[in-house]
Design a protein around this motif. Structure first.
Motif, short mmCIF file in Angstrom:
data_model
loop_
_atom_site.label_atom_id
_atom_site.label_comp_id
_atom_site.label_asym_id
_atom_site.label_seq_id
_atom_site.Cartn_x
_atom_site.Cartn_y
_atom_site.Cartn_z
N ALA A 1 0.85 -1.20 0.00
CA ALA A 1 0.00 0.00 0.00
C ALA A 1 0.89 1.25 0.00
O ALA A 1 0.64 2.21 -0.76
CB ALA A 1 -0.93 -0.01 1.21
N GLY B 1 2.17 2.02 -3.40
CA GLY B 1 1.26 2.47 -4.45
C GLY B 1 0.20 1.48 -4.90
O GLY B 1 -0.53 1.75 -5.86
N SER C 1 -3.30 -0.69 -4.94
CA SER C 1 -4.68 -0.43 -4.48
C SER C 1 -5.54 -1.69 -4.39
O SER C 1 -6.58 -1.66 -3.74
CB SER C 1 -5.36 0.65 -5.31
N THR D 1 -4.62 -1.72 6.20
CA THR D 1 -4.61 -0.95 4.94
C THR D 1 -6.06 -0.66 4.52
O THR D 1 -7.00 -1.28 5.02
CB THR D 1 -3.97 -1.74 3.77
N ASP D 2 -6.20 0.25 3.54
CA ASP D 2 -7.51 0.41 2.91
C ASP D 2 -7.53 -0.22 1.51
O ASP D 2 -8.32 0.16 0.65
CB ASP D 2 -7.95 1.88 2.88
N THR E 1 -4.94 5.80 -5.77
CA THR E 1 -5.16 5.41 -4.37
C THR E 1 -6.27 4.35 -4.36
O THR E 1 -7.04 4.23 -5.34
CB THR E 1 -5.65 6.60 -3.53
N PRO E 2 -6.41 3.60 -3.26
CA PRO E 2 -7.54 2.66 -3.20
C PRO E 2 -8.89 3.37 -3.39
O PRO E 2 -9.78 2.81 -4.05
CB PRO E 2 -7.40 2.04 -1.81
N GLN F 1 -9.51 6.02 -5.24
CA GLN F 1 -9.67 6.28 -6.69
C GLN F 1 -9.96 4.97 -7.44
O GLN F 1 -10.76 4.95 -8.37
CB GLN F 1 -8.39 6.92 -7.25
#
Ligand code: KMH
Ligand code: ZN
Length: 276
Positions: A38, A41, A43, A74-75, A259-260, A262
């Motif tokens: 994460a 970079g 996602s 993490t997301d 990002t996750p 996005q």
């Protein structure tokens, strides 16, 4: 171009610890690996799990622990495999969907897979797909050969599926579609309108496929499942190292990394569901 969605295929079902000593085979290792990816970079985190002897398994409780471990730190979008290992029976491949992950892979055809056969007859694919739709799991169509696109589109229509269509091209599996230079443009030309796609090349085809996908506006998958050697004679050290390299390629090409959040927006995903 849209920001680049980077998927980590962190474990897979084929490598052993002898092949890759840094394979994340426990929830603790998965959590650490996911956090590093994460930060580099990624996602999407594509999950296979291993048993106490690091053998591939489709055990639901191990998927639960893996998902909880990754989601705690993490997301990332957690994407379960439904492919498993070529030896896994249908019921085992279906079982982890009970946990309603955000995404799961769906391979829409049968293909040679090294010396084995990755068996995906249409009745099984239909059953996996129906189960995903019933449980609000968004499929990623996992495409190892060109005809699988047509089957994905046909089943999508037959099942009246309304989710966003996202495809992942896995090129270079021995017995499946090689990473020929003209493969990606051909495959992409046959996607339905509005679809998004990512690509990965197995082994030495990895970098050329990643570079081509970045240039063509696709997304990229990387990780130990697909890449054993970072370069000739030198094994990859971590999944994050592989993510960093592709993120670097994207930067050189002037493409931001998603990002996750996005990625969720691009893939039409709802906010992350709780683990049942
Ligand atoms: N291990 C392969 C037989 C998936 O995750 O959906 C299947 C596979 C695809 O890895
Ligand atoms: Zn997989």
């Amino acid at each position: 171009m849209d920001p680049l969605v980077l998927t980590v295929a962190a474990v897979g079902a084929e490598l052993t610890l002898a092949d890759q000593p840094n394979l994340p085979v426990t929830p603790e290792l998965l959590a650490r690996d996911a956090a590093e990816c994460a930060a580099a970079g990624a996602s999407i985190y594509h999950v296979h799990v291993r048993d106490e002897a690091a053998r591939p398994t489709m055990d639901v409780e191990r998927f639960r622990a893996a998902r909880a471990a990754v989601e705690d730190v993490t997301d990332l979008i957690v994407q379960f495999t439904t492919g498993g290992a070529v030896t896994d029976p249908a019921e085992a491949r279906l079982a982890p969907l009970d946990l309603r992950p955000e995404m799961a892979t769906l391979t829409t055809g049968t293909v040679n897979f090294g010396d084995g056969v990755f068996s995906n007859p249409v009745p099984l694919v239909t059953r996996l797909y129906r189960t995903m739709l019933e449980r609000d799991v968004v499929p990623e169509y996992e495409i190892f050969d060109a005809g699988m696109i047509a089957t994905a589109v046909r089943l999508r229509d037959e099942l009246d599926a309304r989710h966003h269509a996202h495809f992942d091209f896995v090129l270079g599996v021995p017995g499946a579609l090689p990473a020929w230079e003209d493969a990606l443009p051909f495959l992409v030309a046959h996607l339905p309108d509005g679809a998004t796609w990512s690509a990965t090349g197995i082994g030495r085809s990895h970098l050329p496929v990643a570079g081509q996908a970045i240039a063509l506006g696709g997304h990229v998958r990387t990780g130990f499942e697909d890449v054993l050697y970072y370069e000739k004679g030198r094994k990859a050290e971590s999944n994050a190292q592989l993510i960093e390299r592709v993120a670097g390629l994207a930067k050189e090409a002037g493409r931001a990394v998603a990002t996750p959040a996005q990625a969720r927006e691009m893939l039409g995903l709802a906010p992350r569901p709780a683990i049942p």
